[in-house]
Design a protein around this motif. Sequence first.
Motif, PDB file in Angstrom:
ATOM      1  N   THR A 156       1.244  11.631 -20.957  1.00  0.00           N
ATOM      2  CA  THR A 156       0.672  12.154 -19.712  1.00  0.00           C
ATOM      3  C   THR A 156      -0.451  11.258 -19.213  1.00  0.00           C
ATOM      4  O   THR A 156      -0.550  10.953 -18.016  1.00  0.00           O
ATOM      5  CB  THR A 156       0.151  13.589 -19.924  1.00  0.00           C
ATOM      6  N   LEU A 157      -1.291  10.811 -20.142  1.00  0.00           N
ATOM      7  CA  LEU A 157      -2.370   9.887 -19.775  1.00  0.00           C
ATOM      8  C   LEU A 157      -1.792   8.569 -19.263  1.00  0.00           C
ATOM      9  O   LEU A 157      -2.279   8.004 -18.272  1.00  0.00           O
ATOM     10  CB  LEU A 157      -3.270   9.634 -20.979  1.00  0.00           C
ATOM     11  N   GLY A 158      -0.741   8.076 -19.925  1.00  0.00           N
ATOM     12  CA  GLY A 158      -0.099   6.840 -19.487  1.00  0.00           C
ATOM     13  C   GLY A 158       0.505   6.974 -18.097  1.00  0.00           C
ATOM     14  O   GLY A 158       0.396   6.058 -17.266  1.00  0.00           O
ATOM     15  N   GLN A 159       1.126   8.129 -17.806  1.00  0.00           N
ATOM     16  CA  GLN A 159       1.693   8.366 -16.480  1.00  0.00           C
ATOM     17  C   GLN A 159       0.602   8.363 -15.419  1.00  0.00           C
ATOM     18  O   GLN A 159       0.777   7.828 -14.321  1.00  0.00           O
ATOM     19  CB  GLN A 159       2.444   9.697 -16.471  1.00  0.00           C
ATOM     20  N   PHE A 160      -0.511   8.987 -15.759  1.00  0.00           N
ATOM     21  CA  PHE A 160      -1.650   9.035 -14.842  1.00  0.00           C
ATOM     22  C   PHE A 160      -2.157   7.623 -14.520  1.00  0.00           C
ATOM     23  O   PHE A 160      -2.357   7.267 -13.346  1.00  0.00           O
ATOM     24  CB  PHE A 160      -2.762   9.870 -15.468  1.00  0.00           C
ATOM     25  N   LEU A 161      -2.331   6.810 -15.539  1.00  0.00           N
ATOM     26  CA  LEU A 161      -2.854   5.454 -15.345  1.00  0.00           C
ATOM     27  C   LEU A 161      -1.864   4.568 -14.587  1.00  0.00           C
ATOM     28  O   LEU A 161      -2.268   3.773 -13.717  1.00  0.00           O
ATOM     29  CB  LEU A 161      -3.189   4.826 -16.702  1.00  0.00           C
ATOM     30  N   LEU A 162      -0.579   4.706 -14.891  1.00  0.00           N
ATOM     31  CA  LEU A 162       0.435   3.921 -14.192  1.00  0.00           C
ATOM     32  C   LEU A 162       0.483   4.309 -12.714  1.00  0.00           C
ATOM     33  O   LEU A 162       0.577   3.435 -11.830  1.00  0.00           O
ATOM     34  CB  LEU A 162       1.804   4.132 -14.841  1.00  0.00           C
ATOM     35  N   SER A 163       0.418   5.616 -12.432  1.00  0.00           N
ATOM     36  CA  SER A 163       0.422   6.083 -11.043  1.00  0.00           C
ATOM     37  C   SER A 163      -0.807   5.561 -10.301  1.00  0.00           C
ATOM     38  O   SER A 163      -0.719   5.142  -9.139  1.00  0.00           O
ATOM     39  CB  SER A 163       0.430   7.616 -11.001  1.00  0.00           C
ATOM     40  N   TRP A 164      -1.945   5.585 -10.977  1.00  0.00           N
ATOM     41  CA  TRP A 164      -3.185   5.121 -10.350  1.00  0.00           C
ATOM     42  C   TRP A 164      -3.102   3.611 -10.065  1.00  0.00           C
ATOM     43  O   TRP A 164      -3.498   3.145  -8.987  1.00  0.00           O
ATOM     44  CB  TRP A 164      -4.369   5.403 -11.268  1.00  0.00           C
ATOM     45  N   GLY A 165      -2.586   2.853 -11.022  1.00  0.00           N
ATOM     46  CA  GLY A 165      -2.457   1.413 -10.823  1.00  0.00           C
ATOM     47  C   GLY A 165      -1.561   1.073  -9.649  1.00  0.00           C
ATOM     48  O   GLY A 165      -1.888   0.202  -8.824  1.00  0.00           O
ATOM     49  N   TRP A 166      -0.421   1.772  -9.542  1.00  0.00           N
ATOM     50  CA  TRP A 166       0.500   1.527  -8.440  1.00  0.00           C
ATOM     51  C   TRP A 166      -0.124   1.952  -7.105  1.00  0.00           C
ATOM     52  O   TRP A 166       0.009   1.248  -6.099  1.00  0.00           O
ATOM     53  CB  TRP A 166       1.805   2.277  -8.664  1.00  0.00           C
ATOM     54  N   ALA A 167      -0.810   3.098  -7.105  1.00  0.00           N
ATOM     55  CA  ALA A 167      -1.457   3.578  -5.887  1.00  0.00           C
ATOM     56  C   ALA A 167      -2.527   2.589  -5.413  1.00  0.00           C
ATOM     57  O   ALA A 167      -2.685   2.353  -4.206  1.00  0.00           O
ATOM     58  CB  ALA A 167      -2.080   4.952  -6.117  1.00  0.00           C
ATOM     59  N   HIS A 168      -3.248   2.007  -6.358  1.00  0.00           N
ATOM     60  CA  HIS A 168      -4.294   1.039  -6.017  1.00  0.00           C
ATOM     61  C   HIS A 168      -3.716  -0.181  -5.310  1.00  0.00           C
ATOM     62  O   HIS A 168      -4.355  -0.769  -4.425  1.00  0.00           O
ATOM     63  CB  HIS A 168      -5.026   0.617  -7.290  1.00  0.00           C
ATOM     64  N   LEU A 169      -2.485  -0.552  -5.660  1.00  0.00           N
ATOM     65  CA  LEU A 169      -1.860  -1.732  -5.078  1.00  0.00           C
ATOM     66  C   LEU A 169      -1.120  -1.443  -3.776  1.00  0.00           C
ATOM     67  O   LEU A 169      -1.075  -2.282  -2.875  1.00  0.00           O
ATOM     68  CB  LEU A 169      -0.865  -2.340  -6.088  1.00  0.00           C
ATOM     69  N   ARG A 170      -0.531  -0.247  -3.658  1.00  0.00           N
ATOM     70  CA  ARG A 170       0.426  -0.004  -2.580  1.00  0.00           C
ATOM     71  C   ARG A 170       0.086   1.119  -1.603  1.00  0.00           C
ATOM     72  O   ARG A 170       0.754   1.256  -0.578  1.00  0.00           O
ATOM     73  CB  ARG A 170       1.791   0.326  -3.213  1.00  0.00           C
ATOM     74  N   VAL A 171      -0.896   1.942  -1.916  1.00  0.00           N
ATOM     75  CA  VAL A 171      -1.137   3.147  -1.119  1.00  0.00           C
ATOM     76  C   VAL A 171      -2.467   3.033  -0.383  1.00  0.00           C
ATOM     77  O   VAL A 171      -3.455   2.561  -0.968  1.00  0.00           O
ATOM     78  CB  VAL A 171      -1.140   4.403  -2.030  1.00  0.00           C
ATOM     79  N   PRO A 172      -2.519   3.462   0.894  1.00  0.00           N
ATOM     80  CA  PRO A 172      -3.797   3.466   1.623  1.00  0.00           C
ATOM     81  C   PRO A 172      -4.860   4.239   0.854  1.00  0.00           C
ATOM     82  O   PRO A 172      -4.571   5.280   0.258  1.00  0.00           O
ATOM     83  CB  PRO A 172      -3.448   4.165   2.940  1.00  0.00           C
ATOM     84  N   ARG A 173      -6.083   3.760   0.892  1.00  0.00           N
ATOM     85  CA  ARG A 173      -7.143   4.319   0.053  1.00  0.00           C
ATOM     86  C   ARG A 173      -7.301   5.830   0.218  1.00  0.00           C
ATOM     87  O   ARG A 173      -7.457   6.557  -0.763  1.00  0.00           O
ATOM     88  CB  ARG A 173      -8.473   3.625   0.369  1.00  0.00           C
ATOM     89  N   ALA A 174      -7.237   6.318   1.446  1.00  0.00           N
ATOM     90  CA  ALA A 174      -7.476   7.742   1.696  1.00  0.00           C
ATOM     91  C   ALA A 174      -6.446   8.642   1.015  1.00  0.00           C
ATOM     92  O   ALA A 174      -6.737   9.803   0.722  1.00  0.00           O
ATOM     93  CB  ALA A 174      -7.482   8.010   3.195  1.00  0.00           C
ATOM     94  N   ASP A 175      -5.247   8.100   0.754  1.00  0.00           N
ATOM     95  CA  ASP A 175      -4.171   8.904   0.181  1.00  0.00           C
ATOM     96  C   ASP A 175      -3.945   8.643  -1.309  1.00  0.00           C
ATOM     97  O   ASP A 175      -3.041   9.239  -1.904  1.00  0.00           O
ATOM     98  CB  ASP A 175      -2.855   8.633   0.931  1.00  0.00           C
ATOM     99  N   ARG A 176      -4.725   7.770  -1.901  1.00  0.00           N
ATOM    100  CA  ARG A 176      -4.456   7.377  -3.290  1.00  0.00           C
ATOM    101  C   ARG A 176      -4.594   8.531  -4.277  1.00  0.00           C
ATOM    102  O   ARG A 176      -3.763   8.702  -5.165  1.00  0.00           O
ATOM    103  CB  ARG A 176      -5.391   6.223  -3.696  1.00  0.00           C
ATOM    104  N   GLY A 177      -5.656   9.324  -4.157  1.00  0.00           N
ATOM    105  CA  GLY A 177      -5.841  10.433  -5.089  1.00  0.00           C
ATOM    106  C   GLY A 177      -4.718  11.439  -4.999  1.00  0.00           C
ATOM    107  O   GLY A 177      -4.237  11.958  -6.017  1.00  0.00           O
ATOM    108  N   ILE A 178      -4.265  11.728  -3.763  1.00  0.00           N
ATOM    109  CA  ILE A 178      -3.172  12.681  -3.559  1.00  0.00           C
ATOM    110  C   ILE A 178      -1.875  12.116  -4.123  1.00  0.00           C
ATOM    111  O   ILE A 178      -1.074  12.835  -4.730  1.00  0.00           O
ATOM    112  CB  ILE A 178      -3.036  12.999  -2.057  1.00  0.00           C
TER     113      ILE A 178
END
Length: 315
Positions: free
Chosen positions: A79-101
């Motif tokens: 679960t922690l690994g999924q969280f970190l992988l999602s965060w890493g991908w969001a940091h690269l590909r997702v607009p900042r305002a929507d990254r947490g969501i």
Amino acid sequence: MDLLELFTRTLDVTLPVFAMVFIGIALKRLGWIDSAFISTASSLVFKATLPTLIFLSLVKADLSVALDVPLLLFFALATLGQFLLSWGWAHLRVPRADRGIYVQGAFRGNCGVVGLALAAGMYGNYGLSAGSLLLGVVIVMYNALSVVALAAYQPGQATDWRSLLGHIIKNPLILSVFAALPFTAFSVSLPSWVMTSGNYFASLTLPLALICIGATLSVSSMREGSQVALSASSMKMVILPVLSTLAAWLMGFSGNQLGLLFLFFASPTAAASFVMVKAINGNVALAANIIAMTTLMASVTVTLGIFALRLLGWI
């Protein structure tokens, strides 16, 4: 066993669960249930019937089988690994305002309803008891990590750990796990009438919760979904379950253990993610679209996933 028989057996597990979701969609469209019913029923499930189901499943469980420490530890790390992988991908590909969501939608699964329903359908009492313990672990992690992700990208928000800890301690599902453990550990039996009445009450949980999930889906909203929602949904329903299940197999998990892990990994995004986004005045449309997309995708991806694992002989 030929492929058709194997696929039919797989549908026997997944169809009853997702049929209830589609029944919920139909009932809402027919006007037989409304928003007030959905709100009341969802509250009843969360506060009463689901905690009762978890409590009774653990009371009846053989703790030597259900309390699988390596399984719990792997699930927490995954679960922690999924969280970190999602965060890493969001940091690269997702607009900042929507990254947490995005991060919350991509890693936070609906294990308490869909995952537990699938586990019960596939593994019976073992699925309920072992799944309930996994649920106790993941509720803590989901809430804590979601707050971190949302606070990191939402202007004016901070991680309020005191409030978060209070919510976790008072969570009815976690309380039901801790309440049941002494009964299981010391083999304390409850009167038969209590068990029977409790089973009647607990049996409301899965059909009622699944119908409510279906009734809250907005297909029209999903049609207007953004590329960010589609990306988060693909991450949640395809990429993360495949990577996590493969990692579990490489770590030596197989049979019931691997099947249970897959069902929890492959659960669609939890409805609670919408509530958390709304509480911080975030992009609720994006959160709703992710929930809708993943829930509808699950009927296909979970079925194909179980079929593939059985075909490979892993479960």
